[in-house]
Every structure is written in C-alpha cells, then in structure tokens.
Design an enzyme around this catalytic site. Structure first.
Site, PDB file in Angstrom:
ATOM      1  N   TYR A  56      -9.409   1.160   5.689  1.00 49.45           N
ATOM      2  CA  TYR A  56      -8.139   1.743   6.129  1.00 49.45           C
ATOM      3  C   TYR A  56      -8.215   2.445   7.473  1.00 49.45           C
ATOM      4  O   TYR A  56      -7.194   2.912   7.979  1.00 49.45           O
ATOM      5  CB  TYR A  56      -7.621   2.722   5.059  1.00 49.45           C
ATOM      6  CG  TYR A  56      -7.323   2.031   3.738  1.00 49.45           C
ATOM      7  CD1 TYR A  56      -6.354   1.031   3.663  1.00 49.45           C
ATOM      8  CD2 TYR A  56      -8.003   2.367   2.577  1.00 49.45           C
ATOM      9  CE1 TYR A  56      -6.086   0.387   2.463  1.00 49.45           C
ATOM     10  CE2 TYR A  56      -7.729   1.735   1.369  1.00 49.45           C
ATOM     11  CZ  TYR A  56      -6.776   0.747   1.318  1.00 49.45           C
ATOM     12  OH  TYR A  56      -6.502   0.111   0.131  1.00 49.45           O
ATOM     13  N   ASN A 101       5.311   1.469   2.694  1.00 46.33           N
ATOM     14  CA  ASN A 101       3.989   1.127   2.190  1.00 46.33           C
ATOM     15  C   ASN A 101       3.903   1.727   0.799  1.00 46.33           C
ATOM     16  O   ASN A 101       3.604   2.912   0.630  1.00 46.33           O
ATOM     17  CB  ASN A 101       2.869   1.667   3.085  1.00 46.33           C
ATOM     18  CG  ASN A 101       1.499   1.192   2.621  1.00 46.33           C
ATOM     19  OD1 ASN A 101       1.378   0.602   1.533  1.00 46.33           O
ATOM     20  ND2 ASN A 101       0.478   1.432   3.413  1.00 46.33           N
ATOM     21  N   HIS A 108       2.129  -3.667  -6.115  1.00 42.58           N
ATOM     22  CA  HIS A 108       1.666  -4.734  -7.004  1.00 42.58           C
ATOM     23  C   HIS A 108       2.099  -4.525  -8.449  1.00 42.58           C
ATOM     24  O   HIS A 108       1.853  -5.387  -9.290  1.00 42.58           O
ATOM     25  CB  HIS A 108       0.130  -4.816  -6.940  1.00 42.58           C
ATOM     26  CG  HIS A 108      -0.427  -4.696  -5.555  1.00 42.58           C
ATOM     27  ND1 HIS A 108      -0.168  -5.639  -4.574  1.00 42.58           N
ATOM     28  CD2 HIS A 108      -1.190  -3.731  -4.952  1.00 42.58           C
ATOM     29  CE1 HIS A 108      -0.772  -5.263  -3.441  1.00 42.58           C
ATOM     30  NE2 HIS A 108      -1.388  -4.111  -3.651  1.00 42.58           N
ATOM     31  N   ASP A 147      13.469  -2.623  -8.280  1.00 42.85           N
ATOM     32  CA  ASP A 147      14.856  -2.503  -8.744  1.00 42.85           C
ATOM     33  C   ASP A 147      15.632  -1.466  -7.934  1.00 42.85           C
ATOM     34  O   ASP A 147      16.846  -1.605  -7.745  1.00 42.85           O
ATOM     35  CB  ASP A 147      14.896  -2.151 -10.233  1.00 42.85           C
ATOM     36  CG  ASP A 147      14.597  -3.363 -11.116  1.00 42.85           C
ATOM     37  OD1 ASP A 147      14.572  -4.497 -10.601  1.00 42.85           O
ATOM     38  OD2 ASP A 147      14.382  -3.163 -12.331  1.00 42.85           O
ATOM     39  N   HIS A 202       1.432  -2.888   5.174  1.00 36.67           N
ATOM     40  CA  HIS A 202       0.137  -2.504   4.620  1.00 36.67           C
ATOM     41  C   HIS A 202      -0.868  -2.376   5.746  1.00 36.67           C
ATOM     42  O   HIS A 202      -0.883  -3.200   6.673  1.00 36.67           O
ATOM     43  CB  HIS A 202      -0.369  -3.544   3.609  1.00 36.67           C
ATOM     44  CG  HIS A 202       0.526  -3.663   2.428  1.00 36.67           C
ATOM     45  ND1 HIS A 202       0.556  -2.728   1.420  1.00 36.67           N
ATOM     46  CD2 HIS A 202       1.460  -4.593   2.107  1.00 36.67           C
ATOM     47  CE1 HIS A 202       1.467  -3.072   0.528  1.00 36.67           C
ATOM     48  NE2 HIS A 202       2.032  -4.198   0.930  1.00 36.67           N
ATOM     49  N   LEU A 203      -1.705  -1.371   5.647  1.00 34.96           N
ATOM     50  CA  LEU A 203      -2.767  -1.190   6.642  1.00 34.96           C
ATOM     51  C   LEU A 203      -3.762  -2.335   6.585  1.00 34.96           C
ATOM     52  O   LEU A 203      -4.154  -2.899   7.603  1.00 34.96           O
ATOM     53  CB  LEU A 203      -3.501   0.133   6.375  1.00 34.96           C
ATOM     54  CG  LEU A 203      -2.644   1.388   6.518  1.00 34.96           C
ATOM     55  CD1 LEU A 203      -2.857   2.307   5.346  1.00 34.96           C
ATOM     56  CD2 LEU A 203      -2.956   2.088   7.807  1.00 34.96           C
ATOM     57  N   SER A 204      -4.200  -2.658   5.381  1.00 34.48           N
ATOM     58  CA  SER A 204      -5.210  -3.702   5.202  1.00 34.48           C
ATOM     59  C   SER A 204      -4.522  -5.054   5.023  1.00 34.48           C
ATOM     60  O   SER A 204      -3.323  -5.124   4.720  1.00 34.48           O
ATOM     61  CB  SER A 204      -6.066  -3.390   3.969  1.00 34.48           C
ATOM     62  OG  SER A 204      -5.272  -3.421   2.790  1.00 34.48           O
ATOM     63  N   ARG A 245      -4.162  -7.917  -5.415  1.00 32.90           N
ATOM     64  CA  ARG A 245      -3.392  -7.394  -4.269  1.00 32.90           C
ATOM     65  C   ARG A 245      -2.605  -8.490  -3.555  1.00 32.90           C
ATOM     66  O   ARG A 245      -1.872  -8.228  -2.611  1.00 32.90           O
ATOM     67  CB  ARG A 245      -4.325  -6.710  -3.266  1.00 32.90           C
ATOM     68  CG  ARG A 245      -5.009  -5.485  -3.819  1.00 32.90           C
ATOM     69  CD  ARG A 245      -5.801  -4.759  -2.738  1.00 32.90           C
ATOM     70  NE  ARG A 245      -6.874  -3.998  -3.332  1.00 32.90           N
ATOM     71  CZ  ARG A 245      -6.761  -2.753  -3.831  1.00 32.90           C
ATOM     72  NH1 ARG A 245      -5.616  -2.124  -3.765  1.00 32.90           N
ATOM     73  NH2 ARG A 245      -7.798  -2.145  -4.367  1.00 32.90           N
TER      74      ARG A 245
HETATM   75  C1  DQA Z   1      -2.341  -0.714   0.841  1.00 31.70           C
HETATM   76  C2  DQA Z   1      -2.874  -1.918   0.055  1.00 31.70           C
HETATM   77  C3  DQA Z   1      -2.730  -1.693  -1.442  1.00 31.70           C
HETATM   78  O1  DQA Z   1      -3.232  -2.805  -2.157  1.00 31.70           O
HETATM   79  C4  DQA Z   1      -3.494  -0.455  -1.865  1.00 31.70           C
HETATM   80  O2  DQA Z   1      -3.282  -0.197  -3.243  1.00 31.70           O
HETATM   81  C5  DQA Z   1      -3.182   0.729  -1.030  1.00 31.70           C
HETATM   82  C6  DQA Z   1      -3.030   0.571   0.407  1.00 31.70           C
HETATM   83  C7  DQA Z   1      -2.549  -0.876   2.362  1.00 31.70           C
HETATM   84  O3  DQA Z   1      -1.852  -0.202   3.107  1.00 31.70           O
HETATM   85  O4  DQA Z   1      -3.405  -1.657   2.783  1.00 31.70           O
HETATM   86  O5  DQA Z   1      -3.141   1.856  -1.529  1.00 31.70           O
HETATM   87  O6  DQA Z   1      -0.956  -0.604   0.608  1.00 31.70           O
END
Ligand code: DQA
Length: 145
Positions: free
Chosen positions: A22, A74, A80, A87, A100-102, A111
């Site tokens: 991250y 985010n 997931h 909803d 998402h960061l990753s 994921r």
């Molecule tokens: C995340 C990716 C998710 O799978 C994970 O649970 C996170 C961070 C990301 O920003 O990469 O908490 O949302």
C-alpha cells in the site's frame, strides 16, 4: 459541487499498513493531495473513513440527502463482501468511482470480485494514492463538473 471521499476499514492505517502493498503515504497525505486537486477542479470534498459497514452505508444516504454530486470510494474489504453498501449506492443513485491502491486483480482470488464495480461509473486500481486522484478526475469529468 461537493464530492464524498469514502474510505472503508483499515485505510486509517495507511503508511504503517503493509507498506510493500500500500506504500508509505498516510490517509492524511492522500487526503491533502485530493484536496489540492479538488481546488484545481473547483470541487469541495467531504472525507469519511470508517471500519463500520453501517456507518459507511449511512454516510452514502446522507450524501444523497445533502445533495452531494458523487463519491470516490475505496470500500477496502467491504468491496468484496458488502451487499449493503452496494444497495446503498443503488438506493440513492449516487454516482461513484471505485478506487483501490493495490492492483486487486493481481492479488488473492477473493479480491478479484467487487460488489461495486458493475454499478460504478468507473474503477481505478493499482496506482497507490494516485488511484484516488485519477478517480476524482474521472468522476468530475463523468458527472460534468
Ligand atoms: C484495497 C484492496 C482491498 O482488497 C483490501 O481489503 C483493502 C485495500 C486497496 O485499496 O488496495 O483494504 O481496497
């Protein structure tokens, strides 16, 4: 125009949390970069982070009730798992971009699936803190700021 930036569980630990995945930026520094970009784009951001699913859902409702134009989201692990958050976006019609960061698609299989992606205006993954900046640019262009 006001835009919500919604952050889910564990994102308050950014900087210290699994830096290899991250990065070293904290949520405060991501927030500061977003605020600087927002000023450039002429939008105002409202930031909200919570580990609680219900609090995130209620914040989406409030954003709608208060006339916010959209959201950069985010949802972290709730991406997931949370039908409730999905909803909330369906119930309010609040336009949002998922970030998402990753690169979640390059990680564990659980994921790879997002309960938000198909109802988002777009998604940005894998660029660290820049995912939020790209997401905000995309959202504002998409909703016509
Ligand atoms: C995340 C990716 C998710 O799978 C994970 O649970 C996170 C961070 C990301 O920003 O990469 O908490 O949302």
């Amino acid at each position: 125009m006001r835009v919500l930036v919604l952050n889910g569980p564990n994102l308050d630990r950014l900087g210290a949390r699994e830096p290899a995945l991250y990065g070293h930026a904290t949520l405060a520094s991501v927030t500061a970069s977003l605020d600087a970009l927002a000023a450039e784009l002429g939008v105002t951001l409202e930031h909200f982070q919570s580990a609680h699913e219900g609090a995130l859902i209620e914040r989406v409702h409030r954003a709608c009730d208060e006339g916010l134009a959209g959201a950069v989201v985010n949802a972290a692990s709730y991406t997931h798992t949370s039908i409730g958050l999905r909803d909330a976006f369906l119930a309010t019609g609040l336009p949002f971009v998922e970030v998402h960061l990753s690169n979640v698609h390059a990680r564990e299989a659980f994921r790879h699936h997002s309960l938000l992606a198909d109802i988002a205006r777009g998604t940005v993954v894998g660029f660290g803190g820049d995912s939020y900046l790209l997401g905000l640019r995309g959202l504002v262009a998409n909703i016509g700021g």
